[in-house]
Design an enzyme around this catalytic site. Structure first.
Site, short mmCIF file in Angstrom:
data_model
loop_
_atom_site.label_atom_id
_atom_site.label_comp_id
_atom_site.label_asym_id
_atom_site.label_seq_id
_atom_site.Cartn_x
_atom_site.Cartn_y
_atom_site.Cartn_z
N TYR A 137 0.86 -1.19 0.00
CA TYR A 137 0.00 0.00 0.00
C TYR A 137 0.89 1.24 0.00
O TYR A 137 1.55 1.54 0.99
CB TYR A 137 -0.90 -0.04 1.23
N LYS B 293 -1.61 -1.39 -4.03
CA LYS B 293 -2.56 -0.28 -4.07
C LYS B 293 -1.74 0.99 -4.16
O LYS B 293 -1.01 1.34 -3.22
CB LYS B 293 -3.46 -0.24 -2.83
#
Length: 298
Positions: free
Chosen positions: A133, A162
């Site tokens: 992330y 992400k």
């Protein structure tokens, strides 16, 4: 592994800051019935930073049981304490989550070398698919393309990213680099309005907060893109462009997302843990107008 429309799920709380599991159940069922591909619990939108390890475990267990394998479940396990990351990650595996999402270390941002060691140690310690992330606006440092590609080459269980960077050029470069060495590695954009550019760049979709508010809108966009129905793609994109204003109308954007869910009919508290503060009547009316304006686009 993780493709399509993923929701960064809100954590619904009562006015005392306790989990409102009854309304969480209703919300989860609505997301699933709308056709989303997966749900991330305890991400940034889920206020992971404000809960204890035991609270996170409680919510993670509830989430996995509530979803009951109907869609993919990701659990956010990030922390400034790597031992906590490993503990919650192992717990997520035990309860049957499909994967974990780990934000890069914050406060003291690591160098590239330190970031590789950090994520490498976690990857070696846990046996569950890992989504990296990247959120430099919150962590203070960026997961570089080199770090992501090196980790993808070394660790089979690091399977996705992400990329919450307000520059599609960065995401495009990540996609092009990673896909050339690991075609199975998926890249999702963390900015809701970047779905189309993500896909055109060879990416795999979005993992975003606005899908709490209008999950079917994002599902319709995804299906229309897959079917080359670009009239519907344009209409959905215009609606999402309007909804993006929700990120700018409250002190903490999470509060606005909760308010928009409330506007759409789920009678929840908009309470958000500190540093979030209560929404004002003026802010709530702005949220309502944004939701109504997006809905009016035909």
């Amino acid at each position: 592994m993780f493709r399509g429309i993923y929701v960064a799920c809100i954590t619904i709380l009562d006015e005392n800051g306790n989990f409102d599991l009854a309304n969480m159940t209703v919300h989860i069922n609505n997301l699933i019935n709308s056709g989303v591909d997966g749900i991330l619990f305890l991400g940034s939108t889920g206020e992971f930073y404000s809960f204890s390890v035991e609270q996170r475990k409680k919510l993670a267990s509830f989430a996995v049981n509530s979803v009951n394998k109907r869609v993919k479940v990701l659990i956010g396990t990030g922390s400034t304490n790597i031992n906590e990351v490993i503990e919650v990650s192992k717990f997520s595996k035990e309860i049957g989550a499909d994967g974990i999402t780990i934000v890069s270390p914050y406060y003291f941002g690591p160098s590239d070398s330190a970031a590789e060691q950090y994520f490498g140690k976690i990857a070696q310690a846990v046996d569950i698919p890992i989504m990296l992330y990247n959120f430099p606006a919150r962590t203070g440092t960026e997961l570089s393309i080199e770090v992501v590609s090196n980790l993808a080459k070394k660790y089979y269980n690091i399977v996705s990213l992400k990329d919450t960077v307000d520059s599609i050029s960065h995401t495009r470069r990540v996609i092009q680099k990673i896909k050339s060495i690991r075609p199975d590695f998926t890249v999702l954009s963390g900015f809701d309005e970047y779905y189309i550019l993500n896909r055109l760049s060879g990416g795999d979709g979005v993992l975003c907060g606005l899908a709490n508010v209008e999950p079917k809108l994002f599902v319709d966009l995804h299906r229309a893109y897959e079917n080359k129905d670009f009239v519907t793609v344009e209409k959905c994109a215009k609606k999402i462009s309007v909804l993006m204003n929700l990120y700018e109308c409250t002190d903490l954007f999470i509060t606005a997302i909760k308010a928009a869910v409330k506007v759409n009919g789920l009678d929840i508290s908009t309470y958000t843990n500190l540093p979030g503060i209560n929404i004002t009547d003026k802010q709530f009316n702005i949220v309502k107008k944004i939701v109504e304006e997006a809905r009016s686009i035909v």
